[in-house]
Write an enzyme that holds these catalytic residues in place. Structure first.
Site, PDB file in Angstrom:
ATOM      1  N   ASP A  95       2.397  11.698   0.318  1.00 53.98           N
ATOM      2  CA  ASP A  95       1.749  11.004   1.241  1.00 53.98           C
ATOM      3  C   ASP A  95       0.341  11.852   1.727  1.00 53.98           C
ATOM      4  O   ASP A  95      -0.573  11.631   2.264  1.00 53.98           O
ATOM      5  CB  ASP A  95       2.146  10.133   2.178  1.00 53.98           C
TER       6      ASP A  95
HETATM    7  C1  GLC Z   1       7.683  10.068   3.697  1.00 51.97           C
HETATM    8  C2  GLC Z   1       7.282   8.693   3.132  1.00 51.97           C
HETATM    9  C3  GLC Z   1       7.405   8.519   1.585  1.00 51.97           C
HETATM   10  C4  GLC Z   1       6.627   9.636   1.130  1.00 51.97           C
HETATM   11  C5  GLC Z   1       7.241  11.046   1.735  1.00 51.97           C
HETATM   12  C6  GLC Z   1       6.437  12.448   1.176  1.00 51.97           C
HETATM   13  O1  GLC Z   1       9.160  10.205   3.634  1.00 51.97           O
HETATM   14  O2  GLC Z   1       8.282   7.583   3.566  1.00 51.97           O
HETATM   15  O3  GLC Z   1       6.926   7.421   1.160  1.00 51.97           O
HETATM   16  O4  GLC Z   1       7.091   9.703  -0.229  1.00 51.97           O
HETATM   17  O5  GLC Z   1       7.185  11.159   2.972  1.00 51.97           O
HETATM   18  O6  GLC Z   1       5.280  12.212   1.690  1.00 51.97           O
HETATM   19  C1  GLC Z   2       2.917  11.416   7.549  1.00 56.55           C
HETATM   20  C2  GLC Z   2       3.953  12.074   7.222  1.00 56.55           C
HETATM   21  C3  GLC Z   2       4.770  11.438   5.553  1.00 56.55           C
HETATM   22  C4  GLC Z   2       4.736  10.168   5.656  1.00 56.55           C
HETATM   23  C5  GLC Z   2       3.334   9.469   6.013  1.00 56.55           C
HETATM   24  C6  GLC Z   2       3.813   7.938   6.114  1.00 56.55           C
HETATM   25  O1  GLC Z   2       1.531  11.699   6.657  1.00 56.55           O
HETATM   26  O2  GLC Z   2       3.661  13.607   6.949  1.00 56.55           O
HETATM   27  O3  GLC Z   2       5.861  12.425   5.523  1.00 56.55           O
HETATM   28  O4  GLC Z   2       5.183   9.813   4.338  1.00 56.55           O
HETATM   29  O5  GLC Z   2       3.015   9.850   7.138  1.00 56.55           O
HETATM   30  O6  GLC Z   2       2.546   7.471   6.124  1.00 56.55           O
END
Ligand code: GLC
Ligand code: GLC
Length: 811
Positions: A483
């Protein structure tokens, strides 16, 4: 250092001090009503949706941490204490908290009085039951006052914590006998209220927080408790609480048992009131009548324990490694259930107000859950598909209560569509139930244009196939699995969302990771198509997959590892050419799992590079070198200090991808080594460093660049649970459901000389013995099913008997 120990016979973790490095929590509830329950009885309850139907309040960033919950105060002369130490924090003579499967038991003792609190949510009722047993362990008669306390939330947790100009005026309650009814907004649009009751007559109650706690006191020194009596307050607005007072006299050795129930009650809309302003209490009476006696409470607790015994008998392994057994047989499967139920909504790190159900998250959660209750997995797949858009793209999240996509976040996360194939394929392999493909699923919740699930899968595949960038790799959009890799965002304004700022669809930025997914899940999709006789479409899919494989090995290859992405200028990300972030974990795991580069030796090279450049004693970091400054062209990933979260933290979710990838190459020892490093049960001894619960995975462990290297954060709600269970149960121990049957394909360290396991698959128990006296890491010489050798590694599903004996000889 440890703060407790496992009790495998009882399937419990026993915490021996209330002062754990962080609150160590448990989840109560299995399908609709849930409670978060910490080792000091902190936490809160909700019905179905942690944001919209929250029964009790919780403040996340409070100090001291974790000081709202369901609390019981014992006033013994001038000494006031709680069985779980919080919130009064009176030192106890003894303390223990046992977190079990769907229940917790806290036992505290002070000055010869013992209090044992058992909390659980029954399998079939929307309530939390608290059984409190108070015992006089001394030799003289004792007089005590017992107080209970919960603070009600005005249902919508977000509104409750922001809209004070309204909310300070809306609160309403009724009290009858020992039962407190919280009925805020029932007069208007709600058809539900909460109830908090105890099964004995009370000596007092309070419903106004100001009366019970005192305006300038806190839960740590509530006024009513200090004074020794409740005020029988009826709250009008402000903050509403439920508090009971029970005065008791205990002879030496005497025990008394109290059953408290906090429940959710719903009324038919035309039967909300029995007289003007007086609510219909029938639903509450019916609920409470089932928890009036200790025997009833005990029976409900037994039913819960049997429910879990049944679920866990689906997969049970016996290896010489007790830690491994407890992880696989108990805690990992338990966490898979919790992540299935919660997605990423409510934990001690997720406020329950934000994310609802993630599209990709929920699809991945299915991978570790589908074997437990396939029927619920089926429903979930359909719910998820119903939120997809008609071009195959998807909302990133949806709200569990409304089941509608969250418009504020929207879509554009270009990995999302392919995860629907991943989840559905896992369901089909587990069940063989192809009828799910014919289920009509809506687009953006519009059922007038619904089409069969199979069409949704096709749209998912096509979406990726038709959104390729200049190198022939999938466009990344707002982000892929990571993300925080936001290549189209370019945010310079504080507070802007990295995920939704900028165009959702850049024309250039591409993801090698989605390319890997396209190969893996494209192949799984083609497999499904072949099984239902759609050979022509299967051929087209396989052709597109073969082309992508080639692209990954050429444009996606950096020389010693797979590139991560191409940015909005078409410059590589995760390449030796980069100043920082030269190599990323995700494409190495996903591409090798998908079989990319296996023949050419690139897969082997990529995993060697992971070992050399990303591995640490606590696990594999997400990337290296960490970003030391903000890169506007990369987005959130470079916003984190080095070593945290996606910026070179040890993201537990994709460590198992590397373990799986190692098994693809037959490296059993290395796969297990990777698996072990982030596995909480092996980290129990360093709990003072790891800090999160030793019985569940956390999302992230601080990486080698962080000052707090090894510190876990964000426990419980992480795709790690499903992926580690998939890794250990399928890729390492080697029991892999396939469309055709159960494949046996272990990949283990050579010093693991054998193990047995029971796997229930499509209604049949397979009792499997694996003999590895040969000391192999991979390879099966012979499989015998009920005494007859089979050819190949796939056992055709048995339909004429309920138990089957399988012996496997490796070598
Ligand atoms: C968080 C989110 C997941 C994403 C991950 C890496 O765990 O829930 O959807 O893939 O972060 O950014
Ligand atoms: C933030 C976190 C990530 C997660 C995301 C969800 O960017 O760092 O881990 O997946 O929020 O929106």
């Amino acid at each position: 250092m440890k703060f407790g120990h496992f009790d495998d016979d009882r399937k419990e973790y026993v915490i021996t001090t209330p002062k754990t490095p962080l609150p160590w929590i448990n989840y109560l509830g299995s399908s609709e009503f849930f409670g978060l329950f910490s080792n000091t009885a902190g936490g809160y309850d909700f019905y179905k949706d942690a944001k919209l139907l929250r029964l009790t309040r919780y403040r996340y960033n409070n100090s001291p941490v974790d000081n709202s919950g369901r609390y019981y105060y014992i006033k013994d002369g001038d000494t006031i204490w709680n069985p779980g130490w919080q919130p009064v924090q009176t030192e106890l003579d003894s303390y223990e908290c046992r977190h079990g499967l769907g229940y917790s038991v806290i036992t505290g003792a002070k000055n010869g009085i013992k209090a044992e609190l058992t909390a659980f949510v029954p399998v079939h009722d929307p309530c939390e039951v608290n059984r409190l047993v108070i015992t006089n362990e001394g030799s003289t008669e004792r007089k005590l006052e017992l107080f209970s306390y919960v603070e009600f939330c005005l249902w919508n947790a977000e509104d409750d914590s922001t809209n004070f100009q309204r909310n300070f005026s809306t609160g309403e309650v009724e009290v009858v006998g020992s039962t407190i009814y919280h009925k805020t907004e029932f007069r208007e649009r709600r058809d539900h209220y909460a109830v908090y009751s105890v099964n004995v007559p009370v000596d007092g109650f309070d419903t106004s927080r100001d009366e019970f706690v005192g305006l300038y006191n806190g839960a740590r020194n509530p006024q009513a408790v200090t004074e020794g009596h409740c005020h029988n307050s009826i709250a009008h607005g402000w903050a509403l609480v439920g508090a009971h007072q029970i005065n008791l006299t205990l002879a030496p050795g005497q025990s008394r048992t109290f059953i408290f129930v906090l429940g959710y009650c719903q009324c038919p809309r035309d039967k909300k009131f029995v007289s003007p302003g007086v609510i219909n209490k029938e639903p509450a009476d019916a609920l409470l009548s089932r928890y009036q006696t200790p025997e009833q409470a005990e029976a409900a607790l037994e039913e819960l324990k049997e429910y879990w015994e049944g679920l866990l008998s689906t997969y049970n392994v016996d290896t010489p490694d007790q830690k491994l057994n407890r992880l696989v047989n108990i805690w990992n499967q338990y966490q898979c259930m919790v992540t299935f139920n919660m997605s990423r909504s409510a934990s001690y790190f997720e406020s329950g107000m934000g994310r609802g159900m993630g599209f990709r998250d929920s699809c991945q959660d299915l991978l570790g859950f589908v074997h437990l209750i396939p029927e619920r997995a089926r429903e979930r797949i359909i719910d998820i598909a119903n939120t997809q858009f008609s071009d195959g793209s998807t909302y990133h999240q949806y709200q569990p209560l409304t089941k509608k996509g969250n418009a504020a976040i929207g879509g554009g996360f270009n990995d999302d569509p392919l995860w629907l194939i991943a989840g559905t394929a896992a369901y089909l392999r587990e069940t063989g139930d192809y009828s799910i493909l014919d289920e009509d699923c809506a687009f953006d919740s519009d059922f007038s244009i619904a089409r069969p699930l199979l069409d949704h899968l096709d749209l998912s595949f096509n979406f990726t196939a038709s959104h390729l960038g200049p190198h022939g790799l999938p466009l990344i959009g707002r982000a892929d699995w990571n993300d925080c890799l936001n290549l189209n965002c370019f945010s310079e304004e504080p507070g802007e969302s990295f995920q939704t700022t900028g165009p959702s669809e850049g024309p250039v930025a591409e993801s090698v990771f989605i390319g890997g997914m396209f190969v893996k899940y494209g192949n799984e999709y083609a497999d499904i198509l072949r099984h239902i006789g759609k050979d022509e479409r299967a051929g087209q899919v396989e052709e597109a997959v073969a082309l992508m494989k080639h692209t990954l090995e050429t444009a996606g290859w950096d020389g010693d590892w797979f590139i991560r992405a191409f940015d909005a200028y078409s410059k590589p990300v995760g390449s030796h050419e980069c100043e920082e972030g030269q190599i990323y974990i995700e494409p190495q795991g996903m591409c090798v799992m998908a079989g990319v580069g296996v023949e050419s030796g690139k897969a082997e090279k990529a995993l060697d590079s992971v070992k050399e450049r990303l591995d640490t004693k606590y696990g594999i970091v997400l990337l290296n070198p960490a970003y030391t400054r903000y890169h506007v062209e990369l987005g959130e990933i470079s916003s984190y200090p080095p070593g945290y979260k996606e910026n070179a933290g040890i993201f537990c979710h994709n460590n198992p991808w590397i373990a799986c990838a190692e098994t693809v190459l037959g490296h059993g020892a290395r796969a297990f080594e990777v698996f072990k490093k982030t596995c909480p049960v092996y980290l129990e001894d360093i709990s003072e460093i790891h800090r999160t619960e030793p019985y569940v995975y956390c999302q992230m462990v601080a990486g080698k660049d962080a000052p707090t290297f090894g510190e876990g954060k964000n426990s419980w709600l992480t795709g790690t649970a499903a992926w580690t269970f998939t890794t250990i149960s399928q890729y390492i121990l080697g029991i892999k459901p396939q469309l055709d049957g159960l494949m046996i394909d272990p990949c283990i360290p050579s010093d693991l000389k054998g193990y047995t396991l029971v796997r229930r698959f499509r209604g049949v128990n397979y009792h499997i013995t694996v003999d590895n006296s040969a000391g192999a890491e991979k390879g099966v010489k012979q499989i015998t099913v009920d005494g007859s050798p089979i050819s190949g590694q796939i056992i055709t599903p048995v339909t004429d008997r309920s138990d089957v004996t399988v012996s496997v000889v490796m070598g």
